[in-house]
Design an enzyme around this catalytic site. Sequence first.
Site, PDB file in Angstrom:
ATOM      1  N   LEU A   9       0.173   0.442 -13.057  1.00  0.00           N
ATOM      2  CA  LEU A   9       1.577   0.549 -13.456  1.00  0.00           C
ATOM      3  C   LEU A   9       2.179   1.900 -13.070  1.00  0.00           C
ATOM      4  O   LEU A   9       1.534   2.936 -13.175  1.00  0.00           O
ATOM      5  CB  LEU A   9       1.707   0.339 -14.975  1.00  0.00           C
ATOM      6  CG  LEU A   9       1.180  -0.999 -15.500  1.00  0.00           C
ATOM      7  CD1 LEU A   9       1.373  -1.098 -17.017  1.00  0.00           C
ATOM      8  CD2 LEU A   9       1.841  -2.176 -14.806  1.00  0.00           C
ATOM      9  N   SER A  27       2.532  -0.035  -6.263  1.00  0.00           N
ATOM     10  CA  SER A  27       1.112   0.249  -6.528  1.00  0.00           C
ATOM     11  C   SER A  27       0.389   0.540  -5.222  1.00  0.00           C
ATOM     12  O   SER A  27      -0.555   1.321  -5.186  1.00  0.00           O
ATOM     13  CB  SER A  27       0.460  -0.950  -7.223  1.00  0.00           C
ATOM     14  OG  SER A  27       1.196  -1.288  -8.379  1.00  0.00           O
ATOM     15  N   HIS A  30       7.430  -0.442 -12.839  1.00  0.00           N
ATOM     16  CA  HIS A  30       7.012  -1.376 -13.901  1.00  0.00           C
ATOM     17  C   HIS A  30       7.553  -0.917 -15.262  1.00  0.00           C
ATOM     18  O   HIS A  30       8.017  -1.726 -16.064  1.00  0.00           O
ATOM     19  CB  HIS A  30       5.483  -1.431 -14.000  1.00  0.00           C
ATOM     20  CG  HIS A  30       4.776  -1.905 -12.776  1.00  0.00           C
ATOM     21  ND1 HIS A  30       3.990  -1.082 -12.015  1.00  0.00           N
ATOM     22  CD2 HIS A  30       4.720  -3.126 -12.183  1.00  0.00           C
ATOM     23  CE1 HIS A  30       3.470  -1.771 -11.009  1.00  0.00           C
ATOM     24  NE2 HIS A  30       3.898  -3.011 -11.085  1.00  0.00           N
TER      25      HIS A  30
HETATM   26  P1  AMP Z   1       3.593  -6.053  -9.110  1.00  0.00           P
HETATM   27  O1  AMP Z   1       2.704  -5.380 -10.094  1.00  0.00           O
HETATM   28  O2  AMP Z   1       3.658  -5.368  -7.783  1.00  0.00           O
HETATM   29  O3  AMP Z   1       3.332  -7.543  -8.993  1.00  0.00           O
HETATM   30  O4  AMP Z   1       5.063  -5.934  -9.694  1.00  0.00           O
HETATM   31  C1  AMP Z   1       5.390  -6.420 -10.966  1.00  0.00           C
HETATM   32  C2  AMP Z   1       6.888  -6.395 -11.124  1.00  0.00           C
HETATM   33  O5  AMP Z   1       7.358  -5.062 -10.995  1.00  0.00           O
HETATM   34  C3  AMP Z   1       7.614  -7.225 -10.055  1.00  0.00           C
HETATM   35  O6  AMP Z   1       8.697  -7.913 -10.650  1.00  0.00           O
HETATM   36  C4  AMP Z   1       8.103  -6.165  -9.092  1.00  0.00           C
HETATM   37  O7  AMP Z   1       9.257  -6.541  -8.373  1.00  0.00           O
HETATM   38  C5  AMP Z   1       8.406  -5.027 -10.049  1.00  0.00           C
HETATM   39  N1  AMP Z   1       8.412  -3.752  -9.319  1.00  0.00           N
HETATM   40  C6  AMP Z   1       7.458  -3.258  -8.503  1.00  0.00           C
HETATM   41  N2  AMP Z   1       7.843  -2.085  -7.974  1.00  0.00           N
HETATM   42  C7  AMP Z   1       9.076  -1.823  -8.457  1.00  0.00           C
HETATM   43  C8  AMP Z   1      10.016  -0.773  -8.275  1.00  0.00           C
HETATM   44  N3  AMP Z   1       9.771   0.269  -7.485  1.00  0.00           N
HETATM   45  N4  AMP Z   1      11.184  -0.839  -8.953  1.00  0.00           N
HETATM   46  C9  AMP Z   1      11.467  -1.889  -9.756  1.00  0.00           C
HETATM   47  N5  AMP Z   1      10.623  -2.919  -9.970  1.00  0.00           N
HETATM   48  C10 AMP Z   1       9.448  -2.891  -9.322  1.00  0.00           C
END
Ligand code: AMP
Length: 273
Positions: A30, A183, A34
Amino acid sequence: MIQISNPHELQRYTNHTKESIGFVPTMGALHDGHISLIKRSVKENAKTVVSIFVNPTQFLEGEDLDSYPRKLEADLKICELAGVDCVFLPNKEEIYKKDEPLVKAPKIKGYILEGLKRPGHFDGVLQIVLKLLNLTKATRAYFGKKDAQQLFLIQDMVKRFFLNIDIVACDIVRDSNGLALSSRNLYLSEEEKKKALCLSKSLKRATRLIIEGERDCMILKSRMLEILSPLSVEYVEIVDRKFNLIDKIQIDNTIILVAAFAGKTRLIDNMWV
Ligand code: AMP
């Protein structure tokens, strides 16, 4: 904060919760992106559930499933400090059975852009998201605009399958240099991090040109590609908010998308215009 790994236990928890539930699905490691989703959910709902699951079905053969960053201890601390009520940590065997019904992404919009470069990726995304939305019985679920095509396909699935849930689109969080948080940024060397800034710089250049009056998508894309030259570019595309490819910018209805490799790390970014 409680931790649950069994899906049936999560179902019992959410069945007993009579107040609003906000849900934030993640793959962990995270970061502030996130956290912005989590904080919004905590603010807007009585209870917040966060899932942490590196979903194998959305990774293609040869992708980074095994090396994907896992930081469970730090993630739990972050969730606790942010005011999360329940963290769902399923394991693969409990969430998937060998022979089960499958969700397929739409044949066109699930197989362009990200779906063209990662065929089948969105089938896996929609399969897990549908399970998680049903399990959490969330009032609202929070997704980042960072994964714009994923966000669109989830909104579309919710509509087409008549799911009774609000999908909340959250703005992209960037570091002070403009790099969209991800990430996968953990994979980048210092040198690659500098090169990775080309993604947001190219989007900024396109935005500036649009402010100056440019509307032609071909011209905008070629000006972006100049900035992206230090990277290995997978695509630069311009779509409307329903993910139809467009030739002319439509103000308040356009997304400019880019995907490129910095070294071996695949990065995506976008700008909503
Ligand atoms: P992930 O852990 O990559 O599957 O992401 C989980 C959620 O966090 C998804 O809805 C992503 O679009 C969101 N997310 C990831 N990076 C960002 C960011 N830099 N800004 C806003 N939301 C993000």
